[in-house]
Design an enzyme around this catalytic site. Structure first.
Site, short mmCIF file in Angstrom:
data_model
loop_
_atom_site.label_atom_id
_atom_site.label_comp_id
_atom_site.label_asym_id
_atom_site.label_seq_id
_atom_site.Cartn_x
_atom_site.Cartn_y
_atom_site.Cartn_z
N ASN A 90 -6.52 -1.92 -14.11
CA ASN A 90 -7.11 -0.70 -14.67
C ASN A 90 -6.80 -0.52 -16.15
OD1 ASN A 90 -8.33 -0.02 -12.30
ND2 ASN A 90 -6.74 1.37 -11.61
N ARG A 135 -19.90 -1.74 -8.38
CA ARG A 135 -19.70 -2.75 -9.41
C ARG A 135 -19.95 -2.16 -10.79
NH1 ARG A 135 -22.68 -7.89 -8.94
NH2 ARG A 135 -21.66 -7.96 -6.92
N VAL A 136 -19.40 -2.87 -11.79
CA VAL A 136 -19.59 -2.44 -13.19
C VAL A 136 -20.45 -3.50 -13.86
CG1 VAL A 136 -18.45 -1.85 -15.35
CG2 VAL A 136 -17.32 -1.31 -13.19
N GLY A 189 -15.56 -3.81 -7.17
CA GLY A 189 -14.48 -3.14 -6.42
C GLY A 189 -14.95 -2.73 -5.06
N ASP A 243 -10.86 3.89 -14.76
CA ASP A 243 -10.89 4.22 -13.31
C ASP A 243 -9.99 5.41 -12.98
OD1 ASP A 243 -11.22 4.31 -10.60
OD2 ASP A 243 -11.08 2.14 -10.32
N ARG A 292 37.95 23.66 -9.74
CA ARG A 292 37.54 24.31 -8.50
C ARG A 292 38.54 25.41 -8.14
NH1 ARG A 292 32.27 22.73 -7.77
NH2 ARG A 292 32.08 20.48 -7.41
N LYS A 323 -16.37 7.25 2.96
CA LYS A 323 -14.93 7.21 2.67
C LYS A 323 -14.37 8.59 2.27
CE LYS A 323 -14.33 2.62 2.90
NZ LYS A 323 -13.38 1.95 3.78
N ALA A 357 -1.08 2.06 10.66
CA ALA A 357 -2.25 2.94 10.82
C ALA A 357 -1.89 4.41 10.70
CB ALA A 357 -2.92 2.68 12.15
N GLU A 412 28.19 26.30 -8.13
CA GLU A 412 27.14 26.44 -9.14
C GLU A 412 27.69 26.54 -10.57
OE1 GLU A 412 25.25 30.56 -9.23
OE2 GLU A 412 26.10 30.54 -7.22
N GLU A 434 2.02 0.45 13.46
CA GLU A 434 2.56 1.61 12.74
C GLU A 434 1.94 1.84 11.37
OE1 GLU A 434 5.83 -1.59 12.16
OE2 GLU A 434 4.17 -1.15 13.50
N ASP A 466 -2.94 5.57 -10.47
CA ASP A 466 -3.44 4.23 -10.11
C ASP A 466 -3.19 3.22 -11.23
OD1 ASP A 466 -4.52 2.43 -8.35
OD2 ASP A 466 -6.59 2.80 -8.93
N LYS A 492 -2.06 -0.06 -12.95
CA LYS A 492 -1.88 -1.48 -12.61
C LYS A 492 -2.68 -2.28 -13.63
CE LYS A 492 -5.55 -0.97 -9.16
NZ LYS A 492 -5.90 -1.05 -7.74
N THR A 494 -1.85 2.00 -4.97
CA THR A 494 -1.76 0.56 -4.72
C THR A 494 -0.38 0.28 -4.17
OG1 THR A 494 -3.29 0.13 -6.54
CG2 THR A 494 -1.87 -1.68 -5.87
#
Length: 679
Positions: free
Chosen positions: A500, A385-386, A381, A513, A303, A411, A174, A294, A172, A495, A497, A532
């Site tokens: 980063n 690369r850096v 990553g 990033d 009410r 990708k 996927a 409302e 599942e 992103d 985390k 993530t």
């Protein structure tokens, strides 16, 4: 004497031979170590998406996260999938089997009745002969399966794990994203399956969420109280509303009681009655799309009638307290967004340096250790690369991100790469890394950025286990300033985390990033499955459509991880992480302060419209929270505070605060499609 000299000479020659042999062995050992590093790096890049934080070792004392978080890049949704044409008729017993299988599955059980009905319609039948593989370990998957009949064996690395039989669900994950299969599933007998591809599932959920949202927007526009609100404000109200169900004959509101909730009917009918001489007189019957209560949102009232469910009823509701947090009642309008939009579109001085030439950049080399003489790699990553670079005149250090163009195309990340460059080019913020120049050739694109010599917050967190509150408050405050800047520019980050967040040499935090960042107009939603796992907001997992509120959720998760060393929702299996996030139960360790718990719980509210930072006062509410009571925001923006993070920074060579990585001797294939002609 002569004999002694001769003996000494022989001993020296022997020692020389031994030294030469030792040197040869050392070189051989170094070569093997380099090869081992290269293989480890290859394995790391192949399986980085399977690495997950460790589970808690004991209640209240989580283990520190040891591995980098996996990420999932956004995947385009094909809007025009023909749903009706793909329907497959099922018998009553087949439908019953599928529904039961969905309901007992941790993840799929969260779908509503309509979504389940659509899944039942669109599941396709398939058959496997004994011995045939349905799923192969290590392959990329795009389908989930329900066993309609027969038996299957699940194996991992050649070991039998379990048997699947009628009514079991597998694969599942996927249907959420493009993931590698972690086990092999093989038919033991003749097997009948129901299966569904990711694109079909995502189209079902996305289209359903969009239609529901449009429908609710239409319902809200018929309200007299809300008629002057714009789409952005109505969208915020929808984000704050909750779905509630009532049984037949259940009283939803009672005449004469204090009113504080507004309801929209999504399903079923409601009878409105009034007390006349001690008897309930029917006034009217309300159905789907109609609303009541409302006036309770804007004034203290009792009410004026009783509303009772006539059969099962589903409503969308919002309480007065939540409504007031969302919309300033006295004006019934939010801030003037047009000014923000004008500022966002105003041309800015570019941070790109036209004087920097690619040929002037030279790599910095490791001065010691087993990688001595190799070019310095600051990070690796999934996309590239850096590297640490300097100029021929050695005037300044730069961090150069090198990404394979072939991999970007594979990708389907071309748009995101172009957008990342566009964002960084326009940004002028002290809490976001600067882009100095961008280059390309037939194999790679290169982004030359500001070098933050203090290293990654992730590395520092790994070294010390967890941060104290003073350090965490400072780090978070820097992120809040970065978010305030980005959100004002209509950019959500998506992103956040520790991986980063970079430290400059003064200890100030900078966001790096922007591969998952997205421009979004206020009031709009986007439907990508991105981010993530441990940091994903519930609305991303549910495909309900998300906006800037996901950044505030991730801010709460970040505070927790910095203080504890591990995020609050973690597991070795991604689908269990999602289940925990949707359950939303935060367990705080005993050493965490009340103020910390308060800000985390307010940032991690399940309904995006109720999150701290996403109500009527916006990001100001975060700055004004008592957890930041000692923070001088003006001095932080001016760079006048002494950063408590300085004590985390080591002194030494330029790369001392970074993990060391072996040199990459492979060369990416050429990519000549031309997608990067404007890069």
């Amino acid at each position: 004497m002569e004999k002694q000299v001769q003996d000494l000479k022989h001993q020296l020659e022997k020692q020389c031979l031994i030294n030469q042999e030792l040197q040869r062995q050392n070189k051989d050992l170094e070569q093997r170590l380099r090869e081992k590093d290269r293989l480890l790096q290859e394995l790391h890049s192949q399986y980085h998406d399977l690495e997950c934080p460790s589970l808690s070792s004991s209640e209240g004392e989580p283990e520190f996260r040891k591995s980098r978080a996996a990420v999932f890049a956004p995947e385009p949704i094909h809007e025009a999938v023909e749903i009706s044409r793909n329907k497959v008729k099922k018998t009553v017993s087949e439908t019953s089997l599928i529904v039961k299988a969905i309901q007992k599955n941790d993840f799929l059980s969260r779908l509503d009745d309509e979504q389940i009905a659509m899944m039942v319609d669109l599941l396709k039948a398939s058959q496997c002969k004994p011995g045939e593989e349905v799923i192969s370990e290590g392959s990329e998957g795009d389908s989930m399966y329900i066993v309609a009949g027969g038996e299957l064996i699940v194996t991992q690395a050649g070991r039998d794990l379990r048997t699947l039989t009628k009514g079991d669900v597998f694969g599942e994950l996927a249907i959420l994203y493009n993931c590698k299969r972690t086990a092999t599933v093989r038919a033991k007998t003749l097997v009948h399956l129901w299966c569904m591809e990711r694109q079909t599932y995502r189209t079902i959920i996305t289209n359903k969420s969009k239609k529901k949202r449009e429908q609710l927007m239409g319902f809200l526009k018929t309200s007299h109280t809300l008629k002057d609100l714009n789409d952005m404000q109505l969208s915020k109200i929808i984000d704050s509303m909750e779905e509630v169900k009532f049984q037949d004959q259940e009283v939803i509101v009672r005449e004469g009681t204090e009113g504080n909730t507004f309801y929209i009917i999504l399903k079923g009918e409601v009878l409105v009655t009034k007390n006349v001489n001690g008897h309930q007189k029917m006034i009217r019957r309300m159905g789907k799309g109609e609303h009541f209560g409302e006036q309770a949102l804007i004034r203290e009232i009792l009410r004026t009638a009783t509303c009772t469910a006539d059969g099962p009823v589903t409503c969308f509701s919002i309480d007065k307290e939540v409504f007031e947090e969302t919309i300033p009642v006295e004006h019934l309008e939010l801030f003037d967004d047009s000014k923000v939009m004008q500022e966002a579109q105003a041309p800015e001085k570019s941070s790109l340096s036209s004087s920097l030439k690619f040929k002037d950049l030279v790599p910095v080399f490791y001065q010691e250790g087993r990688h001595q003489g190799d070019p310095v790699t600051l990070g690796v990553g999934g996309f590239g690369r850096v590297q640490l670079m300097t100029t021929i005149t050695h005037g300044k250090y730069y961090a150069m991100k090198r990404v394979s163009k072939k991999q970007i195309v594979a990708k389907r990340q071309e748009e995101h790469m172009l957008f990342e460059k566009k964002i960084l080019k326009a940004i002028q913020c002290d809490f976001i890394v600067k882009l100095y120049a961008a280059f390309k050739d037939t194999r790679y694109i290169y982004m030359v950025m500001e070098f933050c010599g203090g290293g990654e917050i992730w590395t520092k967190l790994k070294e010390v286990g967890r941060f104290d509150e003073t350090v965490t408050v400072f780090c978070t405050a820097c992120v809040v300033e970065a978010f305030a800047y980005l959100h004002k520019k209509s950019i959500m980050y998506r992103d956040l985390k520790p991986e980063n967040l970079m430290l400059d040499m003064r200890g100030y935090i900078k966001l790096v990033d922007f591969g998952f960042a997205k421009e979004l107009m206020r009031g709009e939603k986007t439907y990508s499955f991105v981010g993530t796992p441990e940091y994903m907001a519930p609305e991303i997992i549910k495909n309900q459509g998300h906006d800037f509120a996901v950044d505030f959720w991730s801010l709460g998760i970040l505070i927790f991880e910095l203080l504890v060393g591990s995020p609050p929702f973690s597991s070795s299996e991604p689908h269990k992480i999602y289940t925990k996030i949707l359950d939303g139960v935060l367990k705080y360790p005993p050493y965490m302060s009340e103020a910390s718990k308060s800000i985390i719980s307010k940032l991690c509210r399940p309904r995006p419209g109720q999150r701290l930072g996403n109500t009527k006062n916006g990001i100001k509410d975060i700055r004004h929270h008592r957890w930041f009571s000692n923070m001088n925001w003006h001095k932080l923006r001016m760079g006048q505070l002494d950063a408590p993070t300085v004590r985390l920074i080591r002194k030494g060579p330029s790369y001392i605060n970074f993990d060391q990585f072996p040199q990459d001797h492979t060369k990416a294939d050429e990519e000549l499609s031309g997608w990067d002609r404007d890069f």
